[in-house]
Design an enzyme around this catalytic site. Structure first.
Site, PDB file in Angstrom:
ATOM      1  N   LYS A   1      -3.604  -4.217   6.981  1.00  0.00           N
ATOM      2  CA  LYS A   1      -2.132  -4.259   6.887  1.00  0.00           C
ATOM      3  C   LYS A   1      -1.618  -2.822   6.769  1.00  0.00           C
ATOM      4  CE  LYS A   1       0.143  -6.012   3.110  1.00  0.00           C
ATOM      5  NZ  LYS A   1       0.879  -4.862   2.561  1.00  0.00           N
TER       6      LYS A   1
ATOM      7  N   ASP B   1      -5.166  -3.677   2.839  1.00  0.00           N
ATOM      8  CA  ASP B   1      -4.143  -2.647   3.049  1.00  0.00           C
ATOM      9  C   ASP B   1      -4.788  -1.328   3.430  1.00  0.00           C
ATOM     10  OD1 ASP B   1      -1.549  -3.595   2.725  1.00  0.00           O
ATOM     11  OD2 ASP B   1      -1.658  -3.517   0.535  1.00  0.00           O
TER      12      ASP B   1
ATOM     13  N   GLU C   1       2.113  -0.373   6.548  1.00  0.00           N
ATOM     14  CA  GLU C   1       3.546  -0.378   6.242  1.00  0.00           C
ATOM     15  C   GLU C   1       4.298   0.483   7.262  1.00  0.00           C
ATOM     16  OE1 GLU C   1       4.164   0.886   2.188  1.00  0.00           O
ATOM     17  OE2 GLU C   1       2.850  -0.672   1.383  1.00  0.00           O
TER      18      GLU C   1
ATOM     19  N   ASP D   1      -2.994  -2.654  -1.713  1.00  0.00           N
ATOM     20  CA  ASP D   1      -3.108  -1.344  -2.370  1.00  0.00           C
ATOM     21  C   ASP D   1      -2.400  -1.385  -3.726  1.00  0.00           C
ATOM     22  OD1 ASP D   1      -0.550  -1.386  -1.359  1.00  0.00           O
ATOM     23  OD2 ASP D   1      -0.672   0.555  -0.340  1.00  0.00           O
ATOM     24  N   SER D   2      -1.833  -2.561  -4.062  1.00  0.00           N
ATOM     25  CA  SER D   2      -1.350  -2.780  -5.434  1.00  0.00           C
ATOM     26  C   SER D   2      -2.524  -2.707  -6.410  1.00  0.00           C
ATOM     27  CB  SER D   2      -0.631  -4.124  -5.554  1.00  0.00           C
ATOM     28  OG  SER D   2      -1.424  -5.168  -5.002  1.00  0.00           O
TER      29      SER D   2
ATOM     30  N   GLU E   1       9.151  -7.602   2.562  1.00  0.00           N
ATOM     31  CA  GLU E   1       9.232  -7.512   1.098  1.00  0.00           C
ATOM     32  C   GLU E   1      10.638  -7.154   0.651  1.00  0.00           C
ATOM     33  OE1 GLU E   1       6.080  -5.212  -0.660  1.00  0.00           O
ATOM     34  OE2 GLU E   1       7.008  -5.237  -2.656  1.00  0.00           O
TER      35      GLU E   1
END
Ligand code: KIV
Length: 272
Positions: free
Chosen positions: A122, A92, A124, A53-54, A191
Site C-alpha cells: 500500500k 505499507d 500513500e 506503518d501505524s 481516510e
C-alpha cells in the site's frame, strides 16, 4: 459471539476483492503487526490484514508513522504473513521508500514482496507518485492506494484533521482515485474524508474502496489496537471500540501480581 462464519474459505486475492465489490459483499480489513495477533485476526474471518506503518505508533511508540524503516516493516510483514492462511496480507511501504524515485520505489516494493511473503503493498498518494505506481505494478506487485488523510504527510497537512472538505481538494481526490484505478491499483483506502465524497468515489470506481473515518464504502479498515481498546484515551468520532482489552489485561495482571505476592501461584498442580 465467536469468529465470523466464512463461507468462502479460499485465499483472498485481488480478483476476489473486486468480485466482492461487484456482488455488494463488504470487505473487512484490520491491522496486525505480529504472528500471534495475525493468526487470531485471520481465524476470526477477516478479509484483509494490513501490516500498517501505524506499527510505528502502536508497536514502537513513535508520534508519527515517519520513523519506521523498510527493514522494520519487512520484519513485521514476515511475522504476519506466517500467521495468515486465508486473508490477503497487505504491507505499507514506509515513508521515504517510494517518494524519491521510480526505480527506488520498484526496488523497495520488490524487497517487501520477496522478503516478507505478503500479497500486496500500500502506498500513500495520487498524481505525485503515479509513475512509481505504474512501475511497481509493471513489476508484478499489486498495489492498494491510499488517499485523503495520508499520515506520512502529517507535517505538510499540519495535523490529523478531516481532509477534502473544500471542493478543490475533493476534486483532486476524485481525480487521483481515477488515476490510481487506471494505473492498475486493485483497491483504494480513503481516510478521514466526508461520507458524501466517499460515496462518489465508490460509485465512480470499479475497484473496491475501503474507508477509515470516511463513512460507508465497499469495506472498512481500523487499527486493531484502537478497536480493541488497547490505545487508552484515543477516541476519535469514527472509532467504534469493540472491546476494552486494556482493562481485561490490567485486571489479569493485577490478579497475577496478587497471587505471586500471596504465594498463591503456583499451587501444587502447577508444580512438578
Ligand atoms: O498504517 C495504517 O494502519 C493504515 C490504516 C490506518 C489504513 O494505513
Amino acid at each position: 459471539m465467536g469468529a465470523y462464519l466464512v463461507e468462502d474459505t479460499r485465499k483472498v486475492t485481488t480478483k476476489r476483492l473486486k468480485e466482492m465489490k461487484q456482488h455488494g459483499i463488504k470487505i473487512a480489513m484490520l491491522t496486525s503487526y505480529d504472528f500471534t495477533m495475525a493468526k487470531i485476526v485471520d481465524q476470526a474471518g477477516m478479509d484483509v490484514v494490513l501490516v500498517g506503518d501505524s506499527a510505528s505508533n502502536v508497536m514502537a511508540g513513535n508520534l508519527t508513522t515517519l520513523p519506521i524503516t523498510l527493514d522494520q516493516m519487512i520484519y513485521h510483514a514476515r511475522s504476519v504473513a506466517r500467521g495468515v492462511k486465508r486473508a490477503m496480507v497487505v504491507c505499507d511501504m514506509p515513508f521515504g521508500t517510494y517518494q524519491v524515485s521510480r526505480e527506488e520505489g520498484i526496488r523497495n516494493a520488490c524487497r517487501i514482496m520477496a522478503e516478507s511473503g505478503v500479497d500486496a503493498v500500500k502506498l500513500e498518494g495520487g498524481v505525485e507518485i503515479i509513475d512509481t505506481i505504474r512501475g511497481i505494478i509493471n513489476a508484478g506487485v499489486p498495489i492498494m492506494g491510499h488517499l485523503g488523510l495520508t499520515p506520512q504527510s502529517v507535517y505538510q497537512f499540519g495535523g490529523y484533521g478531516l481532509r477534502a472538505k473544500e471542493e478543490a481538494e475533493a476534486a483532486k481526490l476524485l481525480n487521483d482515485a481515477k488515476l490510481l484505478e487506471e494505473a492498475g491499483c486493485f483497491s483504494l483506502v480513503v481516510e478521514k474524508i466526508p461520507a458524501t465524497l466517499t460515496k462518489r468515489v465508490c460509485e465512480e470506481l470499479s475497484i473496491p474502496v475501503i474507508g477509515i473515518g470516511a463513512g460507508i464504502s465497499d469495506g472498512q479498515v481500523l487499527v486493531a489496537h484502537d478497536m480493541l481498546g488497547m490505545n487508552v484515551g484515543f477516541k476519535p468520532k469514527f472509532l467504534r471500540q469493540y472491546a476494552d482489552l486494556a482493562t481485561v489485561i490490567t485486571d489479569a495482571l493485577g490478579q497475577y501480581i496478587t497471587d505471586v505476592k500471596n504465594e498463591e501461584f503456583p499451587n501444587e498442580e502447577e508444580s512438578y
